[in-house]
Write a protein that holds these residues in place. Structure first.
Motif, PDB file in Angstrom:
ATOM      1  N   LYS A 164     -41.036  70.331 -15.755  1.00 37.81           N
ATOM      2  CA  LYS A 164     -41.051  69.311 -14.703  1.00 37.81           C
ATOM      3  C   LYS A 164     -40.024  68.214 -14.961  1.00 37.81           C
ATOM      4  O   LYS A 164     -39.514  67.596 -14.010  1.00 37.81           O
ATOM      5  CB  LYS A 164     -42.445  68.684 -14.608  1.00 37.81           C
ATOM      6  N   THR A 165     -39.740  67.930 -16.239  1.00 33.94           N
ATOM      7  CA  THR A 165     -38.779  66.865 -16.567  1.00 33.94           C
ATOM      8  C   THR A 165     -37.675  67.430 -17.456  1.00 33.94           C
ATOM      9  O   THR A 165     -36.741  68.034 -16.974  1.00 33.94           O
ATOM     10  CB  THR A 165     -39.506  65.697 -17.250  1.00 33.94           C
ATOM     11  N   ASN A 166     -37.802  67.219 -18.769  1.00 37.65           N
ATOM     12  CA  ASN A 166     -36.836  67.792 -19.714  1.00 37.65           C
ATOM     13  C   ASN A 166     -37.420  67.730 -21.130  1.00 37.65           C
ATOM     14  O   ASN A 166     -38.499  67.165 -21.355  1.00 37.65           O
ATOM     15  CB  ASN A 166     -35.484  67.057 -19.658  1.00 37.65           C
ATOM     16  N   PHE A 167     -36.687  68.311 -22.062  1.00 34.79           N
ATOM     17  CA  PHE A 167     -37.127  68.380 -23.458  1.00 34.79           C
ATOM     18  C   PHE A 167     -37.277  66.992 -24.066  1.00 34.79           C
ATOM     19  O   PHE A 167     -38.176  66.755 -24.880  1.00 34.79           O
ATOM     20  CB  PHE A 167     -36.111  69.202 -24.252  1.00 34.79           C
ATOM     21  N   ARG A 168     -36.437  66.072 -23.649  1.00 34.02           N
ATOM     22  CA  ARG A 168     -36.471  64.714 -24.196  1.00 34.02           C
ATOM     23  C   ARG A 168     -37.800  64.018 -23.870  1.00 34.02           C
ATOM     24  O   ARG A 168     -38.399  63.370 -24.731  1.00 34.02           O
ATOM     25  CB  ARG A 168     -35.302  63.920 -23.626  1.00 34.02           C
TER      26      ARG A 168
END
Length: 396
Positions: A363-367
């Motif tokens: 949904k967003t990113n690895f960070r």
């Protein structure tokens, strides 16, 4: 080794068996079945370890793992996709039940045999468990390349059954330590231990560590490929670095925990791993840090692995100490209940970590995913530390 040996080839074979398209969802369910069965089976097995017998439970567990691994070799001959899935689920469930029995009984034996050096022995066991996890994928891939789908399962399953024969003939039925403890089967269940806040503090840490590790394991490869343009071979070396640091540091962490105190090491590990995870991607909260710096990523990975070892290795020893603080007498029954709970909550982390981490990353990113898990580790470390400072006698 039996758990991870099918990683290099099984997803592709499942997709081929499905007849085209992705089988990622079904493969994920098959993998998840393993941990789900352990979560459910471990506590009752721990509660009944004295009735069943630690040696019998261990041998039965290893037999189940070996037999179900060999069963996997025959699924390639099944033409129907539905039948293929049913047998895979069944075999994976048997593997989970076997591991629940083997882990619960083996930890019961360890806590009973080494009551004053539980963390030290735990560190050694974690090292060998990590070695098995590291060896599994390359061994499975090599055997698959040499003999096709069936060879990895026959080889590893046969090796487990051979080890089981050795266990039957070499492991004593009732050691001196167990005889001294006595097979106390007084009405003792997991619920009595779960009334204690210190048991919960340790069990949450027990779940957070594998959750963080498995989250990184499940989501790291795409991040490295996209951010650092890494090829699969180099990505494999990064995984090897993280696992290698963990298994090397585990024995040293165990010795330190036995000397300096389990809670101190667990709390320190939660902070070390949590703060280092903020630097891994790095987190958007640390805007002053440079992006895409390999030195920062690798150094953070090393520190995370050390921190997770610190937060994980002393946990079962800490549960034993907390139970004694509750007034429980030493007994094999108590050790069995503790081992069952520990095994169950470890598998909760292994289930929750990749699922939640994968969802957040998608949904967003690895960070963002690493930031969320870093917050969880640090937050639990803060709660654990505050409680321990309020009750200083517990900070041991």
């Amino acid at each position: 080794m039996a758990y991870s040996s099918l990683d290099p080839f099984f997803p592709q074979e499942a997709a081929r068996k499905k007849g085209g398209g992705s089988a990622d969802f079904e493969v994920g369910l098959i993998y998840g079945m393993f941990a789900a069965v352990i979560v459910v089976a471990a506590p009752p097995l721990g509660a009944h370890v004295t009735k069943i017998g630690p040696k019998f439970m261990l041998c039965a567990g290893v037999f189940l793992i070996g037999g179900s691994t060999i069963l996997f070799a025959f699924v390639d001959a099944i033409a129907s996709w539905r039948s293929f899935l049913v047998i895979c689920f069944f075999a994976r469930a048997l593997q989970g039940a076997g591991k629940a029995a083997a882990l619960t009984s083996s930890w019961t034996i360890v806590v009973t045999e080494f009551p004053d050096k539980v963390s030290t022995v735990s560190g050694v066991i974690e090292t060998f468990a990590g070695l098995g996890f590291m060896i599994g994928p390359p061994l499975g891939g090599a055997l698959y390349a040499a003999g096709g789908f069936t060879l990895p399962f026959f080889f590893i399953g046969g090796l487990l059954l051979a080890c089981n024969v050795a266990l039957i003939f070499t492991l004593p039925t009732s050691s001196e330590a167990i005889r001294c403890y006595g097979n106390n089967t007084t009405n003792l269940s997991s619920w009595k231990l779960l009334r204690n806040v210190w048991i919960w503090m340790t069990l949450i840490a027990t779940s957070l560590v594998p959750a963080s590790f498995s989250m990184i394991e499940a989501t790291l490869a795409p991040f490295l490929e996209r951010t650092y343009k890494m090829k699969p071979a180099k990505i494999g070396l990064v995984y090897l670095l993280c696992c290698g640091v963990y298994i090397i540091s585990a024995p040293f962490v165990g010795r330190v925990a036995d000397k300096w105190g389990t809670k101190r090491v667990i709390i320190g590990g939660l902070f070390v791993a949590g703060f280092a995870e903020f630097f891994l991607a790095p987190s958007s909260l640390l805007a002053f840090l440079p992006d895409n710096e390999m030195w920062l990523f690798l150094s953070s990975s090393v520190v995370i692995a050390i921190g997770l070892a610190m937060a994980s290795v002393p946990t079962i020893s800490d549960m034993v100490l907390s139970s004694r603080g509750m007034g429980f007498e030493k007994s094999v029954a108590l050790n069995g209940v503790i081992s069952g709970l520990w095994t169950s909550f470890t598998s909760v982390g292994n289930t929750v970590g990749p699922s939640i981490g994968g969802l957040i990353t998608q949904k967003t990113n690895f960070r963002v995913s690493t930031t969320v898990f870093a917050f969880a580790l640090v937050a639990h470390g803060c709660i654990y530390l505050i409680l321990s400072l309020c009750f200083r006698s517990r900070l041991k």
